[in-house]
Design a protein around this motif. Structure first.
Motif, PDB file in Angstrom:
ATOM      1  N   ARG A   1      35.679  42.791 175.269  1.00  0.00           N
ATOM      2  CA  ARG A   1      36.750  41.999 174.654  1.00  0.00           C
ATOM      3  C   ARG A   1      37.226  40.975 175.664  1.00  0.00           C
ATOM      4  NH1 ARG A   1      42.920  43.938 173.057  1.00  0.00           N
ATOM      5  NH2 ARG A   1      43.585  41.917 172.222  1.00  0.00           N
ATOM      6  N   VAL A   2      37.329  39.715 175.234  1.00  0.00           N
ATOM      7  CA  VAL A   2      37.881  38.651 176.079  1.00  0.00           C
ATOM      8  C   VAL A   2      39.272  38.334 175.549  1.00  0.00           C
ATOM      9  CG1 VAL A   2      37.592  36.328 176.972  1.00  0.00           C
ATOM     10  CG2 VAL A   2      35.572  37.743 176.528  1.00  0.00           C
ATOM     11  N   MET A   3      40.273  38.520 176.386  1.00  0.00           N
ATOM     12  CA  MET A   3      41.650  38.312 175.974  1.00  0.00           C
ATOM     13  C   MET A   3      42.029  36.833 176.102  1.00  0.00           C
ATOM     14  SD  MET A   3      43.440  41.807 177.436  1.00  0.00           S
ATOM     15  CE  MET A   3      44.815  41.689 176.279  1.00  0.00           C
ATOM     16  N   PRO A   4      43.101  36.396 175.437  1.00  0.00           N
ATOM     17  CA  PRO A   4      43.474  34.973 175.444  1.00  0.00           C
ATOM     18  C   PRO A   4      43.658  34.374 176.831  1.00  0.00           C
ATOM     19  CG  PRO A   4      44.677  36.122 173.727  1.00  0.00           C
ATOM     20  CD  PRO A   4      43.948  37.177 174.517  1.00  0.00           C
ATOM     21  N   ASP A   5      44.085  35.174 177.809  1.00  0.00           N
ATOM     22  CA  ASP A   5      44.284  34.636 179.156  1.00  0.00           C
ATOM     23  C   ASP A   5      43.006  34.603 179.980  1.00  0.00           C
ATOM     24  OD1 ASP A   5      43.862  37.296 179.750  1.00  0.00           O
ATOM     25  OD2 ASP A   5      45.671  37.540 180.973  1.00  0.00           O
ATOM     26  N   GLY A   6      41.866  35.009 179.395  1.00  0.00           N
ATOM     27  CA  GLY A   6      40.595  35.008 180.115  1.00  0.00           C
ATOM     28  C   GLY A   6      40.217  36.341 180.722  1.00  0.00           C
ATOM     29  N   THR A   7      41.079  37.344 180.618  1.00  0.00           N
ATOM     30  CA  THR A   7      40.741  38.685 181.100  1.00  0.00           C
ATOM     31  C   THR A   7      39.592  39.256 180.280  1.00  0.00           C
ATOM     32  OG1 THR A   7      42.999  39.131 181.852  1.00  0.00           O
ATOM     33  CG2 THR A   7      41.591  41.045 181.403  1.00  0.00           C
ATOM     34  N   VAL A   8      38.635  39.862 180.961  1.00  0.00           N
ATOM     35  CA  VAL A   8      37.504  40.509 180.288  1.00  0.00           C
ATOM     36  C   VAL A   8      37.655  42.022 180.414  1.00  0.00           C
ATOM     37  CG1 VAL A   8      35.000  40.858 180.284  1.00  0.00           C
ATOM     38  CG2 VAL A   8      35.949  38.563 180.657  1.00  0.00           C
ATOM     39  N   LEU A   9      37.615  42.710 179.263  1.00  0.00           N
ATOM     40  CA  LEU A   9      37.609  44.166 179.229  1.00  0.00           C
ATOM     41  C   LEU A   9      36.225  44.619 178.782  1.00  0.00           C
ATOM     42  CD1 LEU A   9      40.634  43.167 178.454  1.00  0.00           C
ATOM     43  CD2 LEU A   9      40.976  45.554 177.857  1.00  0.00           C
ATOM     44  N   GLN A  10      35.685  45.633 179.456  1.00  0.00           N
ATOM     45  CA  GLN A  10      34.348  46.128 179.162  1.00  0.00           C
ATOM     46  C   GLN A  10      34.404  47.650 179.009  1.00  0.00           C
ATOM     47  OE1 GLN A  10      30.739  43.708 180.086  1.00  0.00           O
ATOM     48  NE2 GLN A  10      30.792  44.992 181.907  1.00  0.00           N
ATOM     49  N   LEU A  11      34.188  48.109 177.779  1.00  0.00           N
ATOM     50  CA  LEU A  11      34.291  49.522 177.431  1.00  0.00           C
ATOM     51  C   LEU A  11      32.899  50.128 177.327  1.00  0.00           C
ATOM     52  CD1 LEU A  11      35.894  52.016 176.298  1.00  0.00           C
ATOM     53  CD2 LEU A  11      35.606  50.957 174.036  1.00  0.00           C
ATOM     54  N   PHE A  12      32.671  51.205 178.078  1.00  0.00           N
ATOM     55  CA  PHE A  12      31.361  51.850 178.106  1.00  0.00           C
ATOM     56  C   PHE A  12      31.343  53.077 177.195  1.00  0.00           C
ATOM     57  CE2 PHE A  12      31.417  49.220 181.770  1.00  0.00           C
ATOM     58  CZ  PHE A  12      30.097  48.846 181.981  1.00  0.00           C
ATOM     59  N   PRO A  13      30.155  53.411 176.670  1.00  0.00           N
ATOM     60  CA  PRO A  13      30.051  54.653 175.902  1.00  0.00           C
ATOM     61  C   PRO A  13      30.452  55.853 176.763  1.00  0.00           C
ATOM     62  CG  PRO A  13      28.073  53.320 175.629  1.00  0.00           C
ATOM     63  CD  PRO A  13      28.866  52.687 176.734  1.00  0.00           C
ATOM     64  N   ALA A  14      30.932  56.887 176.115  1.00  0.00           N
ATOM     65  CA  ALA A  14      31.281  58.106 176.842  1.00  0.00           C
ATOM     66  C   ALA A  14      30.055  58.655 177.573  1.00  0.00           C
ATOM     67  CB  ALA A  14      31.835  59.151 175.881  1.00  0.00           C
ATOM     68  N   ASP A  15      30.242  59.037 178.814  1.00  0.00           N
ATOM     69  CA  ASP A  15      29.180  59.616 179.627  1.00  0.00           C
ATOM     70  C   ASP A  15      29.248  61.133 179.470  1.00  0.00           C
ATOM     71  OD1 ASP A  15      27.475  60.565 181.598  1.00  0.00           O
ATOM     72  OD2 ASP A  15      28.086  59.063 183.078  1.00  0.00           O
ATOM     73  N   VAL A  16      28.249  61.695 178.803  1.00  0.00           N
ATOM     74  CA  VAL A  16      28.232  63.142 178.541  1.00  0.00           C
ATOM     75  C   VAL A  16      27.007  63.800 179.178  1.00  0.00           C
ATOM     76  CG1 VAL A  16      29.583  62.979 176.440  1.00  0.00           C
ATOM     77  CG2 VAL A  16      27.105  62.724 176.314  1.00  0.00           C
ATOM     78  N   ARG A  17      26.479  63.179 180.223  1.00  0.00           N
ATOM     79  CA  ARG A  17      25.317  63.765 180.881  1.00  0.00           C
ATOM     80  C   ARG A  17      25.637  65.128 181.483  1.00  0.00           C
ATOM     81  NH1 ARG A  17      23.650  58.415 184.178  1.00  0.00           N
ATOM     82  NH2 ARG A  17      25.915  58.153 183.979  1.00  0.00           N
ATOM     83  N   ARG A  18      26.884  65.336 181.848  1.00  0.00           N
ATOM     84  CA  ARG A  18      27.346  66.674 182.229  1.00  0.00           C
ATOM     85  C   ARG A  18      28.379  67.074 181.174  1.00  0.00           C
ATOM     86  NH1 ARG A  18      25.387  70.568 185.563  1.00  0.00           N
ATOM     87  NH2 ARG A  18      25.024  69.028 187.197  1.00  0.00           N
TER      88      ARG A  18
END
Length: 288
Positions: A205-222
């Motif tokens: 998601r790119v917010m109006p002020d230019g901040t970038v948020l990057q959400l990763f899938p849940a890590d369930v390897r353990r």
């Protein structure tokens, strides 16, 4: 030192956050994995100055993960826990970023010089606590905090906070790491697409002020100790990583050579993916 893990276990050891110095900025995921196979206590992957080796902004000393123990108790925020879902769902305003083999394997150079300081703990800590309270409905307990203007191995400033989240079978955590990065938010986000080494597409998601948020899938390897991360890159060069962790401070025990093991876990995340994304967005707005 304990006996060697197999490859999967070594990868499991690369994904969580605690308070400790980061490794040199040229560390790559493959190099960390090789070290993890050679040594039991693998060093944490990546920092974000100079050469960003697709592990930008992931925390401090690696926590090695063992089999689940007894659920921990203690205070915190009581919320409904969730079983991890992968991959990330469709969130309004978020776009899935596709990955391919080349994207996953090639480290990227990000030009520029990161800021030499981050917001002080006395500014970030109350905001983080207030944001978690607003997002989850109760005031959390801070279980860990560390702040330094120069982490020797990271080569720059670093802050870390963890708050306890009450679940039906013990506590989980929301963790926040603060740091700095070179280049633009989109450049560093692109360089960090495979930050957790499993080559699964994140949502952005790119917010109006230019901040970038990057959400990763849940890590369930353990499975006993799942985690899910949101990277936050601000236009001023400051970065944050918000992590939902399926374990608590009570599960951490000292490891040989420094750092900690996580011995035990809840087997699920303390918040939903949607609530984690909302908390990250709210944090950006409240930090200003």
């Amino acid at each position: 030192m304990r006996e060697m893990f197999d490859d999967d276990s070594a990868r499991d050891a690369l994904r969580t956050l605690t308070d400790g110095p980061a490794p040199p900025v040229t560390t790559t995921v493959d190099a960390v994995l090789r070290r993890g196979r050679r040594r039991v206590f693998a060093q944490r992957a990546g920092a974000v100055a100079g050469v960003v080796a697709v592990v930008a902004a992931i925390g401090a000393t690696t926590v090695l993960l063992r089999t689940a123990g007894q659920p921990s108790g203690g205070g915190g925020v009581a919320v409904a826990a969730t079983t991890p879902a992968t991959p990330t769902g469709s969130l309004p305003g978020w776009e899935t970023i596709p990955l391919d083999e080349a994207t996953c394997e090639v480290p990227r150079h990000v030009p520029g010089t990161p800021p030499t300081s981050i917001l002080p703990e006395e500014r970030v800590r109350p905001v983080f606590v207030d944001v978690v309270e607003s997002a989850l409905g109760a005031r959390p307990t801070v279980s860990e905090a560390s702040w330094t203007e120069h982490s020797p191995k990271a080569g720059g400033p670093r802050g870390y906070l963890a708050v306890e989240i009450v679940m039906d079978n013990g506590n989980g955590q929301l963790q926040l790491e603060a740091g700095a990065f070179p280049g633009t938010p989109e450049q560093i986000a692109d360089a960090s697409l495979n930050a957790y080494g499993d080559c699964r597409p994140p949502a952005r998601r790119v917010m109006p002020d230019g901040t970038v948020l990057q959400l990763f899938p849940a890590d369930v390897r353990r499975p006993e100790q799942p985690a899910q991360h949101v990277q936050i890159y601000r236009p001023n060069g400051l970065q944050y990583v918000l992590t939902a962790a399926g374990w608590s401070a009570a599960d951490m025990v000292p490891a040989d050579g420094g750092g900690h093991w996580v011995d035990g876990g809840r087997g699920k995340l303390p918040v939903t993916e949607e609530r984690l994304a909302y908390t990250a967005s709210l944090l950006v707005n409240k930090l200003g």
